[in-house]
Write an enzyme that holds these catalytic residues in place. Structure first.
Site, PDB file in Angstrom:
ATOM      1  N   LYS A 188       0.875  -1.176   0.000  1.00  0.00           N
ATOM      2  CA  LYS A 188       0.000   0.000   0.000  1.00  0.00           C
ATOM      3  C   LYS A 188       0.912   1.226   0.000  1.00  0.00           C
ATOM      4  CE  LYS A 188      -4.190   1.728   0.246  1.00  0.00           C
ATOM      5  NZ  LYS A 188      -5.110   1.694  -0.896  1.00  0.00           N
ATOM      6  N   ASP A 244      -2.494 -12.329   5.073  1.00  0.00           N
ATOM      7  CA  ASP A 244      -3.519 -13.068   5.806  1.00  0.00           C
ATOM      8  C   ASP A 244      -4.826 -13.035   5.015  1.00  0.00           C
ATOM      9  OD1 ASP A 244      -4.913 -14.336   7.794  1.00  0.00           O
ATOM     10  OD2 ASP A 244      -4.770 -12.723   9.259  1.00  0.00           O
TER      11      ASP A 244
END
Ligand code: NAD
Length: 357
Positions: A188, A244
């Site tokens: 990000k 995850d």
């Protein structure tokens, strides 16, 4: 003749049933090869708590560290859910990963042609999908300091150091070299400083792997692209929290939890296990799908022991058995020719492994 010491941790629920089938297949794959296996069993999870009062006995940590690789079934069950947190089987597993220093979690998401209808996505989107998510496992926001609560505020910190990024990047590039030499790093970096450092470091490490084609993607776009066009990905490299979420999303492309293996590896140790849990609802009935565990044993051969040909043979045997229509109950609705028990499925795969040279 090489002998590999394998630590077997069967655990709870269906754990013992599925590990027994993986051992059957490992015993079949070493016949005629220049290596053999010796196995040592260790307790962990609910069963370890029942026997020793600790879900992760020290003997298990020592035995695992002294082995060449660890094959793990699953742990947990309702019986132990009321215990204090540190005594619960799941706490034992988290502690175990930390003890072993396994910083890289490898989660393949592969769609078998024969099970293309098992996915919730359209067959033409998922056919041929074969992705490997490489997730950093012991850093990032799940472990960063400071964290805590103050009055009406709570906070966690996403931290990565350059060495932490370097070691997971090396792992991902090495895996890309063993596959199609395509790597997408997900971050990000448009918002987070930690992601900017991540991206700079990955770009620097990429210079050591000139054959690998590197791309970058923001995590929000990656989540969308995995559903829109999953075949564009081969190896995905990402941090702990993004990995995850993305690895769970990717695993569902294949449709059944009973098929998917995983590995948690570090510099010294490797833990190989199915992605599913101990499935207490079907434990002891002989109907669990052992393929995720058998495929985990294949990953162990490939990524821990360097026995690539043996890993290829196991993976080819799994694909052949599915092609021929053998199914355990969980995938029985999809083009089944014969519904097998856990043990029958293990035996059929082991026989095929023996026949594939
Ligand atoms: P689960 O993965 O055990 O089961 C979810 C569903 O999938 C169940 O209906 C189960 O029957 C089915 N399933 C799972 N594996 C299967 C297989 N190999 N073949 C056929 N069907 C299969 O998840 P859960 O029910 O949420 O958790 C059960 C226990 O497992 C809990 O105690 C949980 O904490 C534990 N758990 C352990 C691990 C691990 O050991 N790594 C991972 C996840 C959950």
């Amino acid at each position: 003749m090489k002998n590999y010491k394998i630590a077997l941790i069967k655990g709870d629920g269906i754990g013992p049933e599925i590990i027994d089938e993986a051992v059957k297949v490992l015993d079949a794959v070493c016949v005629g090869e220049a290596f053999s296996f010796s196995y040592e069993e260790y307790l962990m999870g609910g069963i370890a708590y029942d026997v020793t009062g600790d879900p992760l006995p020290q003997a298990t940590i020592n035995g695992a560290k002294n082995s060449d690789a660890i094959l793990f079934g699953a742990i947990g069950g309702e019986k132990w859910d009321q215990l204090p947190r540190e005594k619960r089987p799941e706490s034992g597993l988290l502690r175990f990963r930390k003890e072993l220093g396994v910083f890289a979690n490898l989660r393949p998401a592969k769609v078998y042609d024969e099970l293309v209808n098992a996915s919730t996505l359209k067959p033409e989107i998922v056919q041929g999908v074969d992705i490997m998510v490489v997730r950093e496992l012991i850093g990032g926001i799940y472990f960063g300091e400071p964290k805590g609560r103050e009055g009406n505020k709570a906070f966690n910190t996403m931290v990565y150091t350059v060495p932490e990024i370097e070691r997971i990047a090396h792992k991902a590039f090495q895996i890309a070299m063993q596959r199609t030499k395509k790597l997408c790093s997900v971050d990000k970096a448009n918002v987070l400083d930690v992601s900017q450092l991540w991206r700079e470091t990955v770009i620097r490490i990429a210079k050591e792997y000139p054959e690998v084609e590197l791309s970058h993607m923001y995590v929000d776009n990656a989540a969308m692209q995995l559903i829109r066009n999953p075949r564009q990905f081969d190896v995905i490299l990402t941090g702990n929290i993004f990995g995850d979420i993305l690895s769970d999303e990717a695993s569902m492309l294949s449709g059944s939890i009973g098929l998917l293996p995983s590995a948690s590896t570090g510099l010294k140790h490797g833990l190989y296990e199915p992605i599913h849990g101990s499935a207490p609802d079907i434990a002891g009935q002989g109907i669990a799908n052992p393929i995720a565990t058998i495929a985990s044993a294949a990953m162990m051969l490939r990524y821990e022991l360097g026995e690539t040909r043996a890993a290829d043979r196991i993976e080819a045997a799994i694909a052949k058995v599915l092609r021929e229509g053998y199914r355990t109950g969980d995938i029985g609705a999809y083009d089944a020719k014969e519904i097998c028990s856990t043990s029958e499925m293990g035996t059929i795969i082991a026989n095929n492994v023996a026949a594939i040279r």
